[in-house]
Design an enzyme around this catalytic site. Structure first.
Site, short mmCIF file in Angstrom:
data_model
loop_
_atom_site.label_atom_id
_atom_site.label_comp_id
_atom_site.label_asym_id
_atom_site.label_seq_id
_atom_site.Cartn_x
_atom_site.Cartn_y
_atom_site.Cartn_z
N LYS A 151 -7.25 -4.74 -4.89
CA LYS A 151 -5.98 -5.09 -4.25
C LYS A 151 -5.92 -6.58 -3.96
O LYS A 151 -4.90 -7.24 -4.24
CB LYS A 151 -5.82 -4.30 -2.94
CG LYS A 151 -5.50 -2.82 -3.12
CD LYS A 151 -5.24 -2.16 -1.77
CE LYS A 151 -4.90 -0.69 -1.93
NZ LYS A 151 -4.59 -0.05 -0.65
N ASP A 194 0.86 -1.18 0.00
CA ASP A 194 0.00 0.00 0.00
C ASP A 194 0.90 1.24 0.00
O ASP A 194 2.09 1.14 0.28
CB ASP A 194 -0.89 -0.04 1.24
CG ASP A 194 -1.75 1.19 1.38
OD1 ASP A 194 -2.29 1.65 0.36
OD2 ASP A 194 -1.89 1.70 2.51
N LYS A 195 0.33 2.41 -0.30
CA LYS A 195 1.12 3.64 -0.28
C LYS A 195 0.83 4.49 0.95
O LYS A 195 1.70 4.72 1.79
CB LYS A 195 0.88 4.47 -1.55
CG LYS A 195 1.74 5.74 -1.60
CD LYS A 195 1.37 6.64 -2.75
CE LYS A 195 0.11 7.42 -2.46
NZ LYS A 195 0.29 8.45 -1.41
N THR A 196 -0.43 4.94 1.07
CA THR A 196 -0.78 5.86 2.15
C THR A 196 -0.69 5.16 3.50
O THR A 196 -1.38 4.17 3.75
CB THR A 196 -2.20 6.41 1.94
OG1 THR A 196 -2.27 7.01 0.65
CG2 THR A 196 -2.55 7.42 3.01
N ARG A 216 -1.83 15.69 -3.16
CA ARG A 216 -3.25 15.42 -3.36
C ARG A 216 -3.95 16.75 -3.59
O ARG A 216 -3.70 17.72 -2.89
CB ARG A 216 -3.86 14.72 -2.14
CG ARG A 216 -3.31 13.34 -1.90
CD ARG A 216 -4.09 12.64 -0.81
NE ARG A 216 -3.61 11.30 -0.58
CZ ARG A 216 -4.27 10.39 0.13
NH1 ARG A 216 -5.41 10.70 0.71
NH2 ARG A 216 -3.78 9.18 0.29
N ASP A 223 -4.44 6.63 -5.37
CA ASP A 223 -4.15 7.99 -5.80
C ASP A 223 -4.15 8.11 -7.33
O ASP A 223 -4.17 7.13 -8.06
CB ASP A 223 -2.79 8.45 -5.27
CG ASP A 223 -2.85 8.83 -3.80
OD1 ASP A 223 -3.96 9.17 -3.34
OD2 ASP A 223 -1.82 8.79 -3.12
N ASP A 280 -1.54 -0.85 6.07
CA ASP A 280 -1.82 -0.34 7.41
C ASP A 280 -3.29 -0.07 7.66
O ASP A 280 -3.66 0.28 8.78
CB ASP A 280 -1.05 0.97 7.64
CG ASP A 280 -1.65 2.12 6.86
OD1 ASP A 280 -1.80 3.20 7.42
OD2 ASP A 280 -1.98 1.92 5.67
#
EC number: 7.6.2.1
Length: 794
Positions: free
Chosen positions: A750, A306-308, A562, A645, A770
């Protein structure tokens, strides 16, 4: 098997512990008494106090607040730590005492139990009136009451019918490859043992019947031994079979299993005690939830991340804004440094350039390609894009790596800071821009240590950053009730701070189909305003700044920010009354078409908007991410970044964290405008297949070169790529790339991508995330790692 039994026992004990909690429930005559969670039934009226969990799905009746609102934390449901505002119906608003609830009688007609956390359709029939219900009036089980002394609610769903339980899934049992291989070896050895014992038993029965009678020294006629009874050779053979199983049982290495389990337990203890994985900030250490997968860690070949909150901190900071076609704010950051590395520019040169900019107030990099980060005087505080001469002294410009003094606000520009915005030529647009930031949200103010500064809680970190920014620009949102929002605004004419009340008429929440959020308010003068975030339906006279704002939005996205566009419109009273009747009718509709009707009604009013500008917030990188990814890449691991995103934001975050390098051959998969306009699946598939085949041909031609390959897939192309007839070709290209970035990915996608990669390659995969939206991906991978970050412990 032992671990399965242990997990089952643990889950059972946890269930007993949770269901044995007590809550105040109405027992008659205005009295409330303790009642266990498992004893609650539909229709019970209960009272929940501050910091308690809701035992069932409740219809919110009233609260300790006079305007009937309460604040709820849904971390256990969706991983979000921000508080959400719930509002009761005005019809039940006054029932905020135990005695008043004793006379409450009503009928709730609603949808059947379902796992959807974000929808609720129903009506409350009370005192011969029917009231439409929506998710804002429903308190879900496992949510926690915060910042509210108490609430009253009536049980709508209980036990297995609650949305939390409907969403719960049993964690899959994961086993390592060595265990699976050991099982096959054991099956083979057991088959061999069975065969040997069977052959021995048959041979024993045959010899007993035909040969052993002549062996006088055995004295078989005088000894009535069932193992050697000539008259019952079948029984003797069966007994010999059992004895052979026991005698040859040492072929099965039971001690091997025990030894391996002991080693794994010791390894797990070492992992849990690893000082390098201890977080001093939260005082938490790593926890290995299972010992089955220890040896798999050394065999990982593909990482899906994941990124965020994983690569980034999920701590938003207000960084830049575009108002009336003019861009404000900006200084060097991590993504800018990555851009300079792409241009073979030393980072130290960038730092010295920033120092020099304190006197010159402008600089730019030359010979930039279109994909590179543009750092020009329009992004530098004190620049003269609008043609005005400003002070050359700007001590507030922060250098790279310097943390912002105000949490959530890292904006530097003398043209707006310290209330200098009151001298702007386009003052009205600036004021309306700040009002959109201060009014279009779901946040609530929280008292801070400083008397003149407030902290905020909201449904998203972006909203908190916008509220902090509006406060710094002298538009402080400081009080909210169910029907009113109050701002402390700086009046440019008098230079004094004044209080202004705005009556909330409607809050049109964000939806994935509209991709907008709006609030309709009425000021004291009677004017009705619609403030909108995510504006894209502009009036002809509202496009004055469209081209410049679009350029700024593109630049902000390339910088890894963003972005959101801000707009407003003034609504005539007659138009509002007509629209309100349509919207109210849509709210009272029960059925699957309700959401569609609400979206259509919202679209009716969210039009003819006047564009004000756009804002940009930054999500900072976690410490040590680029170095970690470099080491993983050197070890030959392939990394997939799955993010929700935009493509531009994801690509620049990829460069900043070393996923992408300048010397990489990049493949960008996106649907052409012609394919999108046709809206035909066949045309989209053909377009994407052509891109995949062309990219794969290039890969085959350049496979002998040392430079690795990377692939970037946008959201619409990804939807098509995961369909039958395309996914095999897509995976063939993707698994041969060192890095893959998938944009606009939903939680279900995902999990689907993880499963497809795992099944297609047959290699060991590791997923890390997370938030609650990463749970499916973590469960699908061979190894799942959950980060205890900003989004709870889902």
């Amino acid at each position: 098997m032992l671990q399965y039994v242990e997990n089952h026992i643990n889950h059972t004990l946890q269930d007993l512990n949770v269901n044995s909690r007590t809550v105040k429930a109405r027992v008659g005559n205005g009295r409330f008494a303790d009642k266990k969670w498992r004893e609650l039934s539909v229709g019970d009226v209960i009272k929940v106090h501050k910091n308690e969990y809701f035992p069932s799905d409740l219809l919110f009746l009233s609260s300790s607040y006079e305007d009937g609102i309460c604040y709820v934390e849904t971390m256990n449901l969706d991983g979000e730590t921000n508080l959400k505002v719930k509002r009761c119906l005005e019809a039940t608003l006054g029932m905020n005492e135990d005695e008043e609830l004793s006379k409450f009688k009503g009928t709730v007609r609603c949808e059947d139990p379902n796992p959807n956390l974000y929808t609720f359709v129903g009506n409350l029939e009370f005192e011969n009136e029917s009231y439409a219900l929506c998710p804002a009036q429903v308190l879900l089980r496992d949510s926690k009451l915060r910042n509210t002394d108490y609430i009253y609610g009536v049980v709508v769903f209980s036990g297995p019918d609650t949305k939390a339980v409907q969403n719960s899934t049993r964690s899959p049992s994961k086993r390592s490859r060595i265990e699976k291989k050991m099982d096959r070896v054991i099956y083979l050895l057991f088959s061999f043992l069975f065969l040997i014992s069977l052959v021995t038993a048959i041979a024993s029965a045959f010899f007993l019947k035909y040969e052993m009678l002549e062996w006088s020294y055995l004295r078989l006629q005088d000894d009535d031994n069932p193992l050697f009874n000539p008259s019952k050779p079948k029984v003797s053979g069966l007994l010999h079979f059992a004895r052979a199983l026991i005698l040859y049982g040492y072929l099965i290495p039971i001690s091997l299993y025990v030894s391996i389990e002991v080693v794994k337990v010791l390894q797990t203890m070492l992992i849990n005690k690893d000082i390098e994985m201890y977080d001093e900030v939260t005082c938490k250490s790593v926890r290995a939830r299972t010992s089955n997968l220890n040896e798999e860690l050394g065999q990982v070949e593909i990482i899906l991340s994941d990124k965020t909150g994983t690569l980034t901190r999920n701590e938003m900071e207000f960084r830049k804004c575009s108002i009336a076609g003019i861009s404000y704010g900006g200084d060097m950051k991590e993504v800018d440094l990555a851009a300079s590395r792409r241009m073979n520019t030393c980072a130290e040169t960038c730092r010295s350039s920033i120092d020099e900019s304190n006197t010159s107030q402008s600089f730019e990099f030359s010979e930039l390609s279109e994909a590179d980060i543009m750092v020009t005087e329009k992004a530098i505080p004190g620049g003269r894009e609008d043609g005005e001469n400003l002070s050359t002294e700007n001590p507030e410009i922060s250098t790279v790596g310097k943390e912002s003094v105000i949490k959530g606000f890292n904006f530097r520009d003398d043209r707006l800071m310290n209330n200098r915005w009151i001298h702007r030529s386009n003052l009205y647009d600036v004021i309306m821009f700040f009002r959109v930031m201060a009014l279009c949200h779901t946040g609530i103010p929280v008292e801070a240590n400083q008397t003149d500064k407030l902290k905020y809680e909201a449904e998203s970190p972006e909203e908190v950053a916008f509220l902090v920014a509006s406060q710094e620009f002298a538009f402080q949102f400081f009080r909210r009730t169910q029907s009113v929002m109050v701002l402390k605004e700086l009046d440019p004419s008098s230079g004094k701070v004044v209080e202004r009340e705005y009556k909330i008429l409607h809050l049109l929440e964000f939806s994935s189909s509209r991709k907008r959020m709006s609030v309709i308010v009425r000021n004291k003068g009677g004017q009705i305003f619609l403030f909108c975030k995510g504006a894209d339906r502009l009036a002809e006279n509202g496009k004055s700044y469209q081209d410049s704002t679009a350029l700024h939005l593109s630049n902000y996205a390339e910088d890894g920010f963003r972005t959101l566009a801000f707009a407003y419109r003034i609504i005539e009273s007659a138009e509002y009354e007509h629209w309100n009747s349509i919207f109210s009718q849509a709210k009272t509709t029960i059925g699957p078409e309700r959401d569609e009707l609400l979206d259509k009604a919202s679209e009716m009013i969210e039009k003819d908007l006047i564009l004000l500008g756009a804002a940009a917030v930054e999500d900072k990188l976690q410490k040590g991410v680029p170095e970690c990814i470099d080491k993983l890449a050197q070890a030959g691991l392939k990394i997939w970044l799955l993010t929700g995103d935009k493509k531009e934001t994801a690509v620049n975050i990829g460069f900043s964290c070393s996923l992408l390098q300048q010397d990489m051959k990049q493949f960008h998969l996106c649907l052409s405008k012609e394919a999108e306009t046709k809206i035909q699946v066949k045309a989209m598939k053909e377009d994407l297949l052509y891109q995949i085949e062309s990219s794969y041909q290039v890969m085959c031609e350049e496979c002998n070169k040392d430079s690795p390959f990377a692939m970037v897939v946008d959201g619409k192309a990804l939807e098509v790529a995961l369909t039958d007839g395309v996914k095999n070709q897509f995976l063939q290209l993707a698994v041969n790339c060192a890095f893959v970035i998938c944009c606009r990915v939903s939680p279900k996608q995902k999990a689907l991508i993880t499963r497809l990669v795992k099944e297609y390659t047959g290699k060991t995969t590791l997923a890390i995330g997370d938030g609650a939206n990463d749970v499916g991906m973590i469960q699908e991978a061979h190894i799942g790692i959950g980060i205890s970050g900003m989004e709870g412990m889902q």
